[in-house]
Design an enzyme around this catalytic site. Structure first.
Site, PDB file in Angstrom:
ATOM      1  N   ASP A 157       0.861  -1.184   0.000  1.00 16.71           N
ATOM      2  CA  ASP A 157       0.000   0.000   0.000  1.00 16.71           C
ATOM      3  C   ASP A 157       0.899   1.237   0.000  1.00 16.71           C
ATOM      4  O   ASP A 157       1.833   1.338   0.807  1.00 16.71           O
ATOM      5  CB  ASP A 157      -0.894  -0.008   1.242  1.00 16.71           C
ATOM      6  CG  ASP A 157      -1.783   1.223   1.311  1.00 16.71           C
ATOM      7  OD1 ASP A 157      -2.870   1.189   0.714  1.00 16.71           O
ATOM      8  OD2 ASP A 157      -1.396   2.221   1.960  1.00 16.71           O
ATOM      9  N   ASN A 165      -2.576  13.060  -4.304  1.00 17.20           N
ATOM     10  CA  ASN A 165      -3.714  13.525  -5.110  1.00 17.20           C
ATOM     11  C   ASN A 165      -4.144  14.935  -4.712  1.00 17.20           C
ATOM     12  O   ASN A 165      -4.460  15.767  -5.577  1.00 17.20           O
ATOM     13  CB  ASN A 165      -4.898  12.570  -4.949  1.00 17.20           C
ATOM     14  CG  ASN A 165      -4.728  11.285  -5.754  1.00 17.20           C
ATOM     15  OD1 ASN A 165      -4.083  11.278  -6.795  1.00 17.20           O
ATOM     16  ND2 ASN A 165      -5.301  10.208  -5.264  1.00 17.20           N
ATOM     17  N   ASP A 174      -2.277   9.189 -10.793  1.00 20.70           N
ATOM     18  CA  ASP A 174      -2.300   8.126 -11.799  1.00 20.70           C
ATOM     19  C   ASP A 174      -0.895   7.824 -12.305  1.00 20.70           C
ATOM     20  O   ASP A 174      -0.510   6.661 -12.481  1.00 20.70           O
ATOM     21  CB  ASP A 174      -3.187   8.537 -12.980  1.00 20.70           C
ATOM     22  CG  ASP A 174      -4.662   8.551 -12.623  1.00 20.70           C
ATOM     23  OD1 ASP A 174      -5.022   8.029 -11.542  1.00 20.70           O
ATOM     24  OD2 ASP A 174      -5.457   9.091 -13.410  1.00 20.70           O
ATOM     25  N   ASP A 201      -4.702   2.135  -4.244  1.00 21.86           N
ATOM     26  CA  ASP A 201      -3.239   2.141  -4.234  1.00 21.86           C
ATOM     27  C   ASP A 201      -2.686   0.893  -3.557  1.00 21.86           C
ATOM     28  O   ASP A 201      -1.586   0.907  -3.012  1.00 21.86           O
ATOM     29  CB  ASP A 201      -2.711   3.403  -3.540  1.00 21.86           C
ATOM     30  CG  ASP A 201      -3.202   3.529  -2.106  1.00 21.86           C
ATOM     31  OD1 ASP A 201      -4.270   2.974  -1.789  1.00 21.86           O
ATOM     32  OD2 ASP A 201      -2.523   4.185  -1.293  1.00 21.86           O
TER      33      ASP A 201
END
Length: 282
Positions: A157, A165, A174, A201
């Site tokens: 993770d 973000n 992305d 993720d």
């Protein structure tokens, strides 16, 4: 009418390729249909309702992506199990083409590989997807159990991914996911059966024949490589870390359910996060 094109394939393209397409649920009820099915199959005994229903249930039980009838048949029947649920029910796309109207079926058979790849691949990163995990992990477990060799999973993770973000935008996020997968594949290509995006993720690595200590070493190598790498997007220098859980199946008394193994490796990942992130727990 619900739009299913984002789930698997471009429906406009498929409607051009096939004479009839239906989306059907586990009760064999049609919830999407572009053309009447009886215009394609009523005149062919092998494609009566009972026959198609039997094939459909076999396909669904095996979670098969593709079923094709014999090439010499007047009609060709294909089933694609869609990687989606509606009201907690699995959906299947039934495709039929009347071969008496088609001179060239190579395009149809060549589309097989593309359909299957679309069904098992994460569109963004190019890694395998959750559907692939659900298909292949039980097979990997069974193979290791049969050969009495260990199976290790590495669950990863990206730490504080939401901050990336928020600071740099979702396009940067992305980009980071794609770069992260590339790093995973570069580091583990000689040791890993497959890399899959579990969701968001989170990523899963499957390593058959590898014990827990060796899997931990690979996990540590991944953690150190990601920590030391500088990612650059639109002039922004982005540094990240990742938390990793490792779990190994090395007991051969009974074949464990793949859901149980996923829960166990998820617990290890949670322990890594709880320990302060940027850690490996095994």
């Amino acid at each position: 009418m619900q739009n299913y094109s984002n789930n698997l394939i471009n429906m406009e393209y498929m409607n051009k390729l096939f004479d009839c397409i239906r989306i059907i649920d586990v009760e064999f009820k049609s919830i999407y249909q572009e053309k009447r099915i009886d215009t394609c199959v009523d005149f062919i005994p092998e494609f009566n309702f009972e026959h198609r229903q039997d094939i459909y249930h076999q396909c669904l039980a095996q979670d098969s992506a593709i079923y094709l009838s014999k090439k010499e048949s007047h009609c060709l029947l294909m089933y694609v199990v869609l990687p989606t649920l509606v009201d907690k029910k699995r959906l299947v796309m039934e495709c039929i083409v009347n071969m008496t109207k088609r001179l060239d079926i190579n395009q149809l058979y060549n589309s097989n590989d593309n359909l299957y790849k679309l069904a098992i691949t994460d569109e963004l990163t190019g890694a395998y997807n959750r559907r692939y995990i659900n298909q292949k992990l039980p097979l990997a477990i069974e193979k290791c159990f049969k050969n009495r060799i260990p199976l290790s999973l590495i669950f990863l993770d990206i730490d504080s991914f939401k901050i990336v973000n928020d600071l740099y935008g979702h396009e940067a996020g992305d980009y980071l996911l794609c770069e992260f997968v590339e790093e995973l594949q570069n580091i583990t290509k000689e040791n890993t059966d497959w890399v899959a995006r579990y969701g968001g993720d989170e990523f899963l690595l499957c390593l058959t024949g590898m014990d827990n200590l060796d899997a931990k070493e690979i996990a540590e190598l991944i953690r150190e490589t990601v920590e030391q790498k500088l990612f650059v997007y639109s002039g922004h220098r982005i540094e990240i870390t990742c938390s990793i859980g490792v779990y190994t199946v090395d007991s051969f008394h009974a074949i464990p359910k793949f859901e149980k193994i996923l829960r166990e490796v998820d617990i290890k990942l949670y322990e890594a996060k709880k320990a302060g992130r940027n850690k490996v727990k095994h």
